[in-house]
Design a protein around this motif. Structure first.
Motif, PDB file in Angstrom:
ATOM      1  N   MET A  19      -0.781   5.069  -7.598  1.00  0.00           N
ATOM      2  CA  MET A  19      -1.281   3.947  -7.977  1.00  0.00           C
ATOM      3  C   MET A  19      -2.540   3.421  -6.985  1.00  0.00           C
ATOM      4  O   MET A  19      -3.403   2.721  -7.373  1.00  0.00           O
ATOM      5  N   ALA A  20      -2.221   3.639  -5.718  1.00  0.00           N
ATOM      6  CA  ALA A  20      -3.320   3.127  -4.808  1.00  0.00           C
ATOM      7  C   ALA A  20      -4.568   3.795  -5.392  1.00  0.00           C
ATOM      8  O   ALA A  20      -5.730   3.282  -5.217  1.00  0.00           O
ATOM      9  N   ASN A  21      -4.753   4.975  -5.621  1.00  0.00           N
ATOM     10  CA  ASN A  21      -6.005   5.891  -6.127  1.00  0.00           C
ATOM     11  C   ASN A  21      -6.301   5.297  -7.236  1.00  0.00           C
ATOM     12  O   ASN A  21      -7.779   5.149  -7.155  1.00  0.00           O
ATOM     13  N   GLU A  22      -5.489   5.046  -8.098  1.00  0.00           N
ATOM     14  CA  GLU A  22      -6.226   4.669  -9.647  1.00  0.00           C
ATOM     15  C   GLU A  22      -6.846   3.175  -9.447  1.00  0.00           C
ATOM     16  O   GLU A  22      -7.587   2.679  -9.926  1.00  0.00           O
ATOM     17  N   ASN A  27      -4.721   2.203   0.988  1.00  0.00           N
ATOM     18  CA  ASN A  27      -3.164   2.969   1.001  1.00  0.00           C
ATOM     19  C   ASN A  27      -2.367   2.921   2.604  1.00  0.00           C
ATOM     20  O   ASN A  27      -2.638   3.486   3.360  1.00  0.00           O
ATOM     21  N   LEU A  28      -1.448   1.892   2.695  1.00  0.00           N
ATOM     22  CA  LEU A  28      -0.562   1.781   3.463  1.00  0.00           C
ATOM     23  C   LEU A  28       0.775   2.280   3.269  1.00  0.00           C
ATOM     24  O   LEU A  28       1.620   1.923   3.720  1.00  0.00           O
ATOM     25  N   ALA A  29       0.933   2.962   2.062  1.00  0.00           N
ATOM     26  CA  ALA A  29       1.892   3.341   1.571  1.00  0.00           C
ATOM     27  C   ALA A  29       2.594   4.642   2.215  1.00  0.00           C
ATOM     28  O   ALA A  29       3.474   4.706   2.974  1.00  0.00           O
ATOM     29  N   GLN A  30       1.936   5.566   1.870  1.00  0.00           N
ATOM     30  CA  GLN A  30       2.339   7.395   2.250  1.00  0.00           C
ATOM     31  C   GLN A  30       2.023   7.201   3.792  1.00  0.00           C
ATOM     32  O   GLN A  30       0.930   6.831   4.228  1.00  0.00           O
ATOM     33  N   GLY A  31       2.936   7.895   4.536  1.00  0.00           N
ATOM     34  CA  GLY A  31       2.974   8.018   5.988  1.00  0.00           C
ATOM     35  C   GLY A  31       1.905   9.117   6.289  1.00  0.00           C
ATOM     36  O   GLY A  31       2.274  10.036   6.831  1.00  0.00           O
ATOM     37  N   PHE A  32       0.628   8.784   6.359  1.00  0.00           N
ATOM     38  CA  PHE A  32      -0.368   9.890   6.781  1.00  0.00           C
ATOM     39  C   PHE A  32      -1.514   9.118   7.614  1.00  0.00           C
ATOM     40  O   PHE A  32      -1.834   7.976   7.153  1.00  0.00           O
ATOM     41  N   ILE A 332       1.393  -6.196  -5.562  1.00  0.00           N
ATOM     42  CA  ILE A 332       0.167  -6.387  -4.549  1.00  0.00           C
ATOM     43  C   ILE A 332      -0.899  -5.205  -4.478  1.00  0.00           C
ATOM     44  O   ILE A 332      -1.947  -5.333  -4.276  1.00  0.00           O
ATOM     45  N   THR A 333      -0.379  -4.001  -4.979  1.00  0.00           N
ATOM     46  CA  THR A 333      -1.328  -2.967  -5.223  1.00  0.00           C
ATOM     47  C   THR A 333      -2.420  -3.183  -6.209  1.00  0.00           C
ATOM     48  O   THR A 333      -3.747  -3.023  -6.055  1.00  0.00           O
ATOM     49  N   LYS A 334      -2.119  -3.746  -7.392  1.00  0.00           N
ATOM     50  CA  LYS A 334      -2.787  -3.839  -8.563  1.00  0.00           C
ATOM     51  C   LYS A 334      -3.680  -5.284  -8.141  1.00  0.00           C
ATOM     52  O   LYS A 334      -4.942  -5.204  -8.550  1.00  0.00           O
ATOM     53  N   THR A 335      -3.266  -6.252  -7.877  1.00  0.00           N
ATOM     54  CA  THR A 335      -3.808  -7.505  -7.659  1.00  0.00           C
ATOM     55  C   THR A 335      -4.430  -7.906  -6.300  1.00  0.00           C
ATOM     56  O   THR A 335      -5.415  -8.607  -6.527  1.00  0.00           O
ATOM     57  N   HIS A 336      -4.020  -7.148  -5.145  1.00  0.00           N
ATOM     58  CA  HIS A 336      -4.625  -7.790  -4.034  1.00  0.00           C
ATOM     59  C   HIS A 336      -5.013  -6.459  -3.320  1.00  0.00           C
ATOM     60  O   HIS A 336      -5.794  -6.560  -2.255  1.00  0.00           O
ATOM     61  N   GLY A 337      -4.858  -5.088  -3.838  1.00  0.00           N
ATOM     62  CA  GLY A 337      -5.699  -3.828  -3.295  1.00  0.00           C
ATOM     63  C   GLY A 337      -5.144  -3.370  -1.976  1.00  0.00           C
ATOM     64  O   GLY A 337      -5.709  -2.795  -1.275  1.00  0.00           O
ATOM     65  N   VAL A 338      -3.882  -3.644  -2.093  1.00  0.00           N
ATOM     66  CA  VAL A 338      -3.071  -2.818  -0.631  1.00  0.00           C
ATOM     67  C   VAL A 338      -1.865  -2.264  -1.110  1.00  0.00           C
ATOM     68  O   VAL A 338      -0.933  -2.903  -1.710  1.00  0.00           O
ATOM     69  N   ALA A 339      -1.628  -0.926  -0.996  1.00  0.00           N
ATOM     70  CA  ALA A 339      -0.335  -0.278  -1.374  1.00  0.00           C
ATOM     71  C   ALA A 339       0.498  -0.125  -0.283  1.00  0.00           C
ATOM     72  O   ALA A 339       0.278   0.103   0.959  1.00  0.00           O
ATOM     73  N   SER A 340       1.864  -0.358  -0.596  1.00  0.00           N
ATOM     74  CA  SER A 340       3.058  -0.514   0.609  1.00  0.00           C
ATOM     75  C   SER A 340       3.961   0.290  -0.428  1.00  0.00           C
ATOM     76  O   SER A 340       3.940   0.916  -1.246  1.00  0.00           O
ATOM     77  N   ILE A 341       5.073   0.365   0.458  1.00  0.00           N
ATOM     78  CA  ILE A 341       6.546   1.126  -0.047  1.00  0.00           C
ATOM     79  C   ILE A 341       7.640   0.111  -0.164  1.00  0.00           C
ATOM     80  O   ILE A 341       7.986  -0.434   0.795  1.00  0.00           O
ATOM     81  N   PRO A 342       7.968  -0.085  -1.215  1.00  0.00           N
ATOM     82  CA  PRO A 342       9.398  -0.917  -1.123  1.00  0.00           C
ATOM     83  C   PRO A 342      10.396  -0.187  -0.797  1.00  0.00           C
ATOM     84  O   PRO A 342      10.420   1.080  -0.943  1.00  0.00           O
ATOM     85  N   LEU A 343      11.508  -0.756  -0.203  1.00  0.00           N
ATOM     86  CA  LEU A 343      12.727  -0.258   0.659  1.00  0.00           C
ATOM     87  C   LEU A 343      13.618   0.313  -0.431  1.00  0.00           C
ATOM     88  O   LEU A 343      14.457   0.965  -0.095  1.00  0.00           O
ATOM     89  N   SER A 344      13.910  -0.520  -1.799  1.00  0.00           N
ATOM     90  CA  SER A 344      15.100  -0.132  -2.400  1.00  0.00           C
ATOM     91  C   SER A 344      15.115   1.402  -2.782  1.00  0.00           C
ATOM     92  O   SER A 344      16.327   1.877  -3.026  1.00  0.00           O
TER      93      SER A 344
END
Length: 377
Positions: A19-22, A27-32, A332-344
């Motif tokens: 989603m971040a790439n698209e 991308n602050l989602a995946q841990g790299f 947040i990713t789509k409207t504000h341009g920052v990818a995160s990871i939900p914890l659920s």
């Protein structure tokens, strides 16, 4: 075809990164990390490739690397281990799969703690094990040891711990390790200790490795990651440390999964481990990044959750929205341009505490750009 993992879905890491790439999001989602591996380590890999170290390595790992790991453990934890207790793996996830598979038989109960790294549950299920998940405290992510004691039965075969903890950034302390030892004393219960973020620990805290408890060491597998330590997640290089009886069984599985891993990289890592400075700087290095992110987020409506380790910082958005966390992360990713990871997705019962996780293993400029966007919410 009947699926062995009917409930398994595409990893949330893959989903959010796609989603971040698209969306062209940060991308602050995946841990790299978004910074380079040390040039000296790259040079050593190249050196050994040029030298012809390009064929199969010994199945347990290059002897020089296993010896270097044993020296590192002695230096770091004042614990003496044999190189024969070390098995080099294709990353920590393969190490976890091999260790769980070696230990768990059909009907064995496995206790693990949610939120949990997402490979634990499916591996238990593939082995025919019975997952027994216990939710960590939702405020500080501590282990409720009284509940652990109640959940231990005659069928309990394995307990999986993770410190520093992904995704929360919480840590276990010596009292926790001692309590685990007490609860398993005199029982045929093994322990897998996922310690891939061993050097990423902050605020003057120290890492409570299972290896430092003499009794637990006799029935534990400790798992580590060079990818996390040396900013090279794409290399998929990890290792296990376990007593000889467990190591023998782990290698039986390991040899039929990958047999061995990158030969030149193993030789390079053996050289690189000779200087402890190459990993001892990490607590200060990553604490500075955590603190930068926290400072940049002070004016936002997100509330930080205490982070003592890893390179992940969780935030509560409860004051912002009552959306489910996955929906919130996508929005947040789509409207504000920052990818995160939900914890659920890290919870077996899909608990939703209105928290998202950000990876701060990024350049300061990346963190500034991301925080600027998040502060606008």
């Amino acid at each position: 075809m009947i699926s062995k993992l009917p409930d398994a879905q595409t990893s949330i890491f893959a989903v959010m990164t796609k989603m971040a790439n698209e969306c062209g999001a940060i991308n602050l989602a995946q841990g790299f990390p978004d910074f380079d591996v040390a040039p000296k380590l790259i040079d050593r890999v190249h050196h050994y490739m040029q030298k012809g170290m390009n064929q199969y390595a010994p199945m347990p790992g290059v002897p020089a690397l296993r010896e270097a790991i044993a020296k590192k453990i002695d230096h770091t934890y004042d614990v003496s281990i044999s190189p024969d207790e070390v098995t080099v793996t294709a990353g920590a996830t393969q190490a976890l799969f091999a260790a769980i598979t070696a230990i768990v038989h059909t009907g064995d109960e496995v206790i693990f703690f949610d939120p949990a790294y997402d490979c634990y549950l499916p591996t238990i299920q593939l082995c025919g094990g019975v997952p027994v998940n216990i939710n960590l405290d939702k405020n500080d992510f501590s282990i409720p040891w009284d509940e652990v004691e109640r959940k231990i039965t005659a069928k309990t075969k394995l307990i999986i711990i993770n410190t520093p903890h992904n995704p929360s950034g919480a840590i276990l302390r010596e009292d926790d390790i001692n309590e685990l030892e007490r609860l398993t004393r005199g029982k045929e219960i093994y322990v897998i200790s996922d310690e891939v973020y061993e050097h990423l620990i902050y605020d003057g805290e120290t890492h409570s490795s299972v290896l430092k408890n003499a009794e637990l060491r006799k029935k534990s597998v400790a798992i580590y990651s060079f990818g996390k330590t040396f900013h090279a997640t794409g290399w998929k290089m990890g290792y296990t440390i376990a007593p000889s009886d467990l190591t023998e069984e782990i290698r039986k599985v390991h040899q039929f999964l990958v047999f061995s891993v990158s030969t030149a990289t193993q030789w390079a890592l053996a050289d690189y481990l000779e200087e402890s400075d190459h990993y001892e700087y990490l607590p200060d290095f990553f604490q500075q990044k955590r603190d930068v992110l926290l400072r940049l987020m002070e004016d936002s409506r997100f509330k930080p959750v205490t982070c003592r380790g890893t390179y992940f910082q969780s935030f509560s958005y409860a004051a912002i929205s009552d959306r489910p966390d996955r929906e919130m992360a996508e929005w947040i990713t789509k409207t504000h341009g920052v990818a995160s990871i939900p914890l659920s997705p890290f919870y077996t019962d899909h608990s939703d505490n209105k928290q998202i996780r950000l990876c701060f293993a990024k350049s300061e400029e990346t963190l500034k750009q991301a925080a600027l966007k998040l502060c606008q919410i």
